[in-house]
Design a protein around this motif. Sequence first.
Motif, PDB file in Angstrom:
ATOM      1  N   ASN A 204      -5.033  -2.539  10.739  1.00  0.00           N
ATOM      2  CA  ASN A 204      -5.875  -3.462   9.971  1.00  0.00           C
ATOM      3  C   ASN A 204      -5.093  -3.921   8.748  1.00  0.00           C
ATOM      4  O   ASN A 204      -5.021  -3.228   7.736  1.00  0.00           O
ATOM      5  N   VAL A 205      -4.492  -5.112   8.844  1.00  0.00           N
ATOM      6  CA  VAL A 205      -3.647  -5.604   7.757  1.00  0.00           C
ATOM      7  C   VAL A 205      -4.459  -6.039   6.552  1.00  0.00           C
ATOM      8  O   VAL A 205      -3.908  -6.249   5.465  1.00  0.00           O
ATOM      9  N   THR A 206      -5.786  -6.181   6.725  1.00  0.00           N
ATOM     10  CA  THR A 206      -6.619  -6.590   5.595  1.00  0.00           C
ATOM     11  C   THR A 206      -7.128  -5.396   4.792  1.00  0.00           C
ATOM     12  O   THR A 206      -7.659  -5.570   3.701  1.00  0.00           O
ATOM     13  N   ALA A 207      -6.987  -4.189   5.332  1.00  0.00           N
ATOM     14  CA  ALA A 207      -7.476  -2.993   4.636  1.00  0.00           C
ATOM     15  C   ALA A 207      -6.546  -2.619   3.492  1.00  0.00           C
ATOM     16  O   ALA A 207      -5.329  -2.820   3.551  1.00  0.00           O
ATOM     17  N   THR A 208      -7.122  -2.039   2.448  1.00  0.00           N
ATOM     18  CA  THR A 208      -6.335  -1.585   1.304  1.00  0.00           C
ATOM     19  C   THR A 208      -5.562  -0.331   1.679  1.00  0.00           C
ATOM     20  O   THR A 208      -6.114   0.608   2.258  1.00  0.00           O
ATOM     21  N   ASN A 209      -4.278  -0.300   1.347  1.00  0.00           N
ATOM     22  CA  ASN A 209      -3.463   0.882   1.621  1.00  0.00           C
ATOM     23  C   ASN A 209      -3.772   1.989   0.617  1.00  0.00           C
ATOM     24  O   ASN A 209      -4.195   1.727  -0.505  1.00  0.00           O
ATOM     25  N   GLY A 210      -3.541   3.227   1.023  1.00  0.00           N
ATOM     26  CA  GLY A 210      -3.742   4.347   0.105  1.00  0.00           C
ATOM     27  C   GLY A 210      -4.357   5.535   0.808  1.00  0.00           C
ATOM     28  O   GLY A 210      -4.525   5.562   2.032  1.00  0.00           O
ATOM     29  N   LEU A 211      -4.717   6.546   0.015  1.00  0.00           N
ATOM     30  CA  LEU A 211      -5.270   7.787   0.546  1.00  0.00           C
ATOM     31  C   LEU A 211      -6.702   7.564   1.031  1.00  0.00           C
ATOM     32  O   LEU A 211      -7.530   7.010   0.328  1.00  0.00           O
ATOM     33  N   ARG A 212      -6.993   7.982   2.272  1.00  0.00           N
ATOM     34  CA  ARG A 212      -8.320   7.857   2.854  1.00  0.00           C
ATOM     35  C   ARG A 212      -8.845   9.249   3.230  1.00  0.00           C
ATOM     36  O   ARG A 212      -8.085  10.100   3.687  1.00  0.00           O
TER      37      ARG A 212
END
Length: 290
Positions: A204-212
């Motif tokens: 999902n290129v629209t999702a924010t990157n980072g810790l989930r």
Amino acid sequence: MNKKIVLPLIAVIILLIGGVAYLFYSLNQQKAANKEMQELAALDKQEMENEYEQFARQYSEMKHQINNDSIVAQLTQEQLRTQQLLEELKRVKSTDAREIARLKKELATVRAVLRSYVLQIDSLNQVNQSLTEENSRIKGEYAMAAQQIEGLNSEKASLSEKVAIAAQLDATNINLSMKKKSGKVAKKLKDCKMMAVTFTVTKNVTATNGLRTFYVRITKPNGETMGSGASFSYESKTITYTMRKDVEYSGEELNISTFYNVTEYLTAGNYLVSIFADGSMIGSRQFSLK
């Protein structure tokens, strides 16, 4: 009356009374478990209805933000399809697991299609912005270029909300397996000492990157949640989960494995695995274990 007849008769009566009491207790337990599962199913159905309605509105708004007849026609077709699926969902009972699962799969498809249009329109806007910036350097057209830039900035601000919707994660390839104490695969529940849940978070290129933080909830046939009773917030209420895992997400496809050491007695039946992230249920699947 002969004692040889009376004593066995009394024993049979006592056994019957005990059996009725046990059946009454079991029935109450099952009713409580069914009520909890029905409430969760109703919440899930309401969330799906809200998403369908929101997606239909987004299609309507997007049609007024682009001057491309071909794309507008495609958006209209997808909007009608989304509204049709919403009407189907409203007619379905929350207890109809098969139909709910089908419409949930359709919802994931609608979300993916909407995401593709958001990206397509955003790409067109970027191209238009590039052309605008180039035209701004041409003498005599500065005023016109400034107006186009202002209009594009307004459209991009409006699209930011739609990108947030498209950024919701999806969990696929959900699998539940049983392990023996040795780590080998257990074919029967009585040999199961560990449960492993694996799933794939789609790209999902629209999702924010980072810790989930991903929460895994395994529900037993009686409606109880396996685990220590730890909980998290979902749909304005607190529900329990079985496992959780914190993972760094970069927008690319991600395979995740979680493990739970079984401490309770397991019974044969249907076990429901639900995956949650960012305050939403991103996937679920039912397994029949013996």
